[in-house]
Design a protein around this motif. Structure first.
Motif, PDB file in Angstrom:
ATOM      1  N   PHE A 178       0.807  -1.209   0.000  1.00 23.05           N
ATOM      2  CA  PHE A 178       0.000   0.000   0.000  1.00 23.05           C
ATOM      3  C   PHE A 178       0.844   1.264   0.000  1.00 23.05           C
ATOM      4  N   GLY A 179       2.098   1.148  -0.393  1.00 27.62           N
ATOM      5  CA  GLY A 179       3.012   2.280  -0.365  1.00 27.62           C
ATOM      6  C   GLY A 179       2.538   3.499  -1.139  1.00 27.62           C
ATOM      7  N   MET A 180       1.837   3.275  -2.244  1.00 25.39           N
ATOM      8  CA  MET A 180       1.375   4.391  -3.064  1.00 25.39           C
ATOM      9  C   MET A 180      -0.146   4.388  -3.219  1.00 25.39           C
ATOM     10  N   PHE A 181      -0.828   3.648  -2.362  1.00 28.12           N
ATOM     11  CA  PHE A 181      -2.276   3.500  -2.489  1.00 28.12           C
ATOM     12  C   PHE A 181      -2.994   4.840  -2.407  1.00 28.12           C
ATOM     13  N   LYS A 182      -2.644   5.629  -1.409  1.00 26.85           N
ATOM     14  CA  LYS A 182      -3.343   6.907  -1.221  1.00 26.85           C
ATOM     15  C   LYS A 182      -3.108   7.850  -2.390  1.00 26.85           C
ATOM     16  N   THR A 183      -1.875   7.958  -2.850  1.00 32.62           N
ATOM     17  CA  THR A 183      -1.599   8.893  -3.935  1.00 32.62           C
ATOM     18  C   THR A 183      -2.074   8.364  -5.285  1.00 32.62           C
ATOM     19  N   THR A 184      -1.984   7.078  -5.519  1.00 29.64           N
ATOM     20  CA  THR A 184      -2.349   6.531  -6.819  1.00 29.64           C
ATOM     21  C   THR A 184      -3.828   6.178  -6.901  1.00 29.64           C
ATOM     22  N   TYR A 185      -4.277   5.233  -6.066  1.00 30.90           N
ATOM     23  CA  TYR A 185      -5.671   4.778  -6.155  1.00 30.90           C
ATOM     24  C   TYR A 185      -6.641   5.872  -5.713  1.00 30.90           C
ATOM     25  N   LEU A 186      -6.463   6.377  -4.507  1.00 34.06           N
ATOM     26  CA  LEU A 186      -7.369   7.405  -4.008  1.00 34.06           C
ATOM     27  C   LEU A 186      -7.196   8.723  -4.760  1.00 34.06           C
ATOM     28  N   GLY A 187      -6.037   8.908  -5.374  1.00 34.95           N
ATOM     29  CA  GLY A 187      -5.772  10.111  -6.140  1.00 34.95           C
ATOM     30  C   GLY A 187      -6.429  10.135  -7.510  1.00 34.95           C
ATOM     31  N   GLY A 188      -7.024   9.019  -7.925  1.00 33.91           N
ATOM     32  CA  GLY A 188      -7.721   9.026  -9.208  1.00 33.91           C
ATOM     33  C   GLY A 188      -7.829   7.687  -9.909  1.00 33.91           C
ATOM     34  N   ALA A 189      -6.950   6.733  -9.611  1.00 30.63           N
ATOM     35  CA  ALA A 189      -7.013   5.441 -10.294  1.00 30.63           C
ATOM     36  C   ALA A 189      -8.312   4.694  -9.989  1.00 30.63           C
TER      37      ALA A 189
END
Length: 94
Positions: free
Chosen positions: A65-76
């Motif tokens: 989940f290292g980039m979950f907030k920035t990637t998934y929650l950020g728009g993915a």
């Protein structure tokens, strides 16, 4: 197959007992790990017109989940078929 009761069965009972209380998510992750071998769990809530809300995340490897907030929650999430079901107001059970 392992004879019952086994660890997964015990973990399921614990998750059921925890329904509606603090600790349910952790108990659910424990059950899912034992029953399926899953090594991570994420629970998000979708809302009309807003980014999803992260309710729970757990993984055996923190890099998951290292980039979950920035990637998934950020728009993915906009590409997620589950999000599409939410927008289409899919019936329960789908």
């Amino acid at each position: 197959m392992q004879a019952l009761p086994n660890d997964a069965e015990t973990a399921l009972a614990t998750a059921i007992r925890c329904c509606g209380s603090e600790g349910f998510e952790t108990a659910l992750f424990e059950f899912m790990s034992l029953a399926t071998g899953a090594d991570n769990l994420v629970i998000v809530a979708f809302f009309e017109g807003l980014a999803p809300l992260l309710l729970f995340q757990s993984a055996t490897d923190p890099r998951v989940f290292g980039m979950f907030k920035t990637t998934y929650l950020g728009g993915a999430y906009l590409l997620d078929p589950i999000h599409e079901l939410h927008l289409a107001r899919a019936p329960a059970g789908v």
